[in-house]
Design a protein around this motif. Structure first.
Motif, short mmCIF file in Angstrom:
data_model
loop_
_atom_site.label_atom_id
_atom_site.label_comp_id
_atom_site.label_asym_id
_atom_site.label_seq_id
_atom_site.Cartn_x
_atom_site.Cartn_y
_atom_site.Cartn_z
N ILE A 107 0.84 -1.20 0.00
CA ILE A 107 0.00 0.00 0.00
C ILE A 107 0.87 1.25 0.00
N PRO A 108 0.76 2.10 -1.01
CA PRO A 108 1.52 3.36 -1.01
C PRO A 108 0.98 4.33 0.04
N ARG A 109 1.85 5.18 0.53
CA ARG A 109 1.42 6.21 1.47
C ARG A 109 0.34 7.11 0.85
N TRP A 110 -0.60 7.53 1.68
CA TRP A 110 -1.72 8.43 1.35
C TRP A 110 -2.86 7.72 0.62
N THR A 111 -2.76 6.43 0.37
CA THR A 111 -3.85 5.72 -0.30
C THR A 111 -4.67 4.93 0.72
N ASN A 112 -5.87 4.50 0.31
CA ASN A 112 -6.83 3.89 1.24
C ASN A 112 -7.13 2.42 0.97
N ASN A 140 -10.38 7.64 6.51
CA ASN A 140 -9.54 8.78 6.81
C ASN A 140 -9.94 9.31 8.19
N VAL A 141 -9.17 8.95 9.21
CA VAL A 141 -9.45 9.41 10.56
C VAL A 141 -8.62 10.67 10.80
N PHE A 142 -9.30 11.81 10.87
CA PHE A 142 -8.61 13.09 10.97
C PHE A 142 -7.57 13.08 12.09
N PRO A 143 -6.34 13.57 11.82
CA PRO A 143 -5.90 14.29 10.61
C PRO A 143 -5.23 13.42 9.55
N HIS A 144 -5.40 12.10 9.63
CA HIS A 144 -4.68 11.20 8.73
C HIS A 144 -5.42 11.01 7.41
N LYS A 145 -4.66 10.92 6.32
CA LYS A 145 -5.22 10.62 5.00
C LYS A 145 -4.71 9.25 4.57
N GLY A 146 -5.59 8.25 4.57
CA GLY A 146 -5.17 6.91 4.19
C GLY A 146 -4.04 6.41 5.09
N TYR A 147 -3.17 5.59 4.51
CA TYR A 147 -2.00 5.09 5.24
C TYR A 147 -0.94 6.19 5.31
N ILE A 148 -0.27 6.32 6.43
CA ILE A 148 0.67 7.43 6.60
C ILE A 148 2.13 7.01 6.37
N TRP A 149 2.33 5.81 5.85
CA TRP A 149 3.64 5.31 5.46
C TRP A 149 3.42 4.42 4.25
N ASN A 150 4.49 4.05 3.57
CA ASN A 150 4.40 2.93 2.63
C ASN A 150 4.27 1.68 3.49
N VAL A 244 1.14 5.38 16.35
CA VAL A 244 0.34 4.74 17.39
C VAL A 244 -1.11 5.19 17.29
N ASP A 245 -1.32 6.47 17.07
CA ASP A 245 -2.67 7.01 16.96
C ASP A 245 -3.41 6.39 15.78
N TRP A 246 -2.71 6.23 14.66
CA TRP A 246 -3.32 5.66 13.45
C TRP A 246 -3.77 4.22 13.73
N PHE A 247 -2.87 3.41 14.25
CA PHE A 247 -3.21 2.01 14.49
C PHE A 247 -4.28 1.87 15.57
N LYS A 248 -4.31 2.77 16.52
CA LYS A 248 -5.29 2.71 17.59
C LYS A 248 -6.71 2.94 17.06
N LYS A 249 -6.84 3.88 16.08
CA LYS A 249 -8.17 4.36 15.71
C LYS A 249 -8.68 3.93 14.33
N TYR A 250 -7.85 3.29 13.51
CA TYR A 250 -8.26 3.13 12.12
C TYR A 250 -9.48 2.23 11.92
N LYS A 251 -9.80 1.39 12.90
CA LYS A 251 -10.98 0.52 12.77
C LYS A 251 -12.23 1.08 13.46
N VAL A 252 -12.07 2.18 14.16
CA VAL A 252 -13.19 2.75 14.90
C VAL A 252 -14.34 3.15 13.97
N PRO A 253 -14.08 3.77 12.80
CA PRO A 253 -15.20 4.09 11.90
C PRO A 253 -15.99 2.87 11.44
#
Length: 344
Positions: A107-112, A140-150, A244-253
């Motif tokens: 998965i490239p960075r910034w994609t979903n 996209n859980v604010f402020p993140h857009k898609g994946y934030i790394w490759n 850590v924030d990304w992995f914590k929240k990405y499934k909440v939606p």
């Protein structure tokens, strides 16, 4: 014009290894590292089958000679010298004092789109994860857009679901070990890059241990100065906290609770990370030698020494050729661009 754009897009994806070579010439790395990179990058090509953004889309892998391979089993974990007859040599290459690993970018960075190595499919192509019959996209859980790394995986590793980790008290998640490349370059799905490991995060996902390796592309201009997890804090301030924030929240939606972490969410150092990688490599070896029960995992490969799952080049070719031909991409669903604002 749409057909022309499709052809150009396909050509770009199939030539990403060549683009990687051009980029490496501009980084100013030493000739030793450049030589290593040149040797390894030409080994793997991608072949797309099916229509992107559909259930039948796949990315298959092959060598520069056109031999189809499994990215899970046939690409070596350690970035060593050239393969001899497509069998990886045993000596691992090093970038200075660092062991260099191959990483398969999913998965490239910034994609979903949640693309992943299809561990249960023959030759393990990259495909998009499916949930309840629909293609899966991370929110996209604010402020993140898609994946934030490759985001991707280390080949020839496997987190054994029957093994309970002594530290995390959780069993493996039945996948290759995950990698977050923090380099600046946005990679392409299926690209094979070389990374050095910096540290590791232990996420607990529904009771399973889901290790997240933090690494950096050896091509990155900052790579010579980022050698451990503390260097990330200094030169990429806020990145680890956001991870850590990304992995914590990405499934909440999706209506799921926040993910939890072992070690109170602290990153372990690179030595710890390398030991985890080595253990998952041993689990993979047992898997491909049929010394452990992999269940639905497909271990078909073309080059793993003494593996009972090894297949012929003809069989591998027939697997790929039986997949739908590459076609025009479907449009992304509108919800991919939706923002989710979660309470603090």
């Amino acid at each position: 014009m749409r057909i022309m754009r499709l052809l150009l897009n396909s050509c770009f994806r199939l030539s990403t290894t060549y683009v990687g070579l051009q980029t490496s010439l501009k980084t100013g790395f030493s000739s030793q590292i450049l030589s290593l990179h040149l040797r390894k990058m030409v080994h793997y090509k991608m072949e797309e089958r099916g229509k992107p953004n559909t259930l039948d889309y796949r990315i298959y892998f092959k060598t520069s000679e056109g031999k189809y391979i499994s990215p899970f089993h046939d690409i070596p974990l350690f970035a060593g010298d050239d393969q001899e007859n497509d069998v990886p040599t045993k000596k691992a290459k090093k970038n200075g004092n660092e062991i260099v690993f191959n990483m398969v970018v999913e998965i490239p960075r910034w994609t979903n789109a949640k693309m992943e190595i299809a561990t249960k499919d023959p030759l393990n192509p990259i495909k998009q994860d499916v949930k309840k019959g629909k293609l899966r996209y991370v929110a996209n859980v604010f402020p993140h857009k898609g994946y934030i790394w490759n985001y991707g995986a280390l080949p020839q590793t496997w987190e054994d679901p029957s093994h309970k980790d002594n530290d995390t008290k959780g069993c493996g998640d039945n996948d290759p070990i995950d990698v977050c490349d923090i380099g600046s370059k946005v990679c392409s799905p299926g690209e094979v890059i070389q990374v050095k490991v910096l540290g590791i995060l232990a996420m607990i996902d529904e009771g399973e241990t889901d290790w997240k390796i933090i690494a950096i592309n050896v091509e990155d201009k900052d790579a010579p100065n980022i050698n451990r997890i503390d260097d990330v804090r200094k030169l990429r301030p806020g990145y680890l906290e956001s991870t850590v924030d990304w992995f914590k929240k990405y499934k909440v939606p999706d209506g799921k609770p926040e993910n939890q972490f072992a070690f109170n969410g602290e990153f372990k150092d690179k030595d710890f990370a390398v030991e985890v990688i080595k253990s998952t490599h041993q689990f993979w070896k047992a898997l491909t030698q049929k010394q452990t029960d992999g269940g639905a995992i497909n271990c078909k490969n073309v080059s793993v020494c003494k593996s009972p799952f090894q297949c012929s080049e003809e069989e591998a070719c027939s697997i790929v050729q039986s997949a739908p031909t590459f076609g025009i991409s479907d449009a992304l669903p509108e919800e991919v661009d939706k923002w989710y604002f979660l309470p603090k």
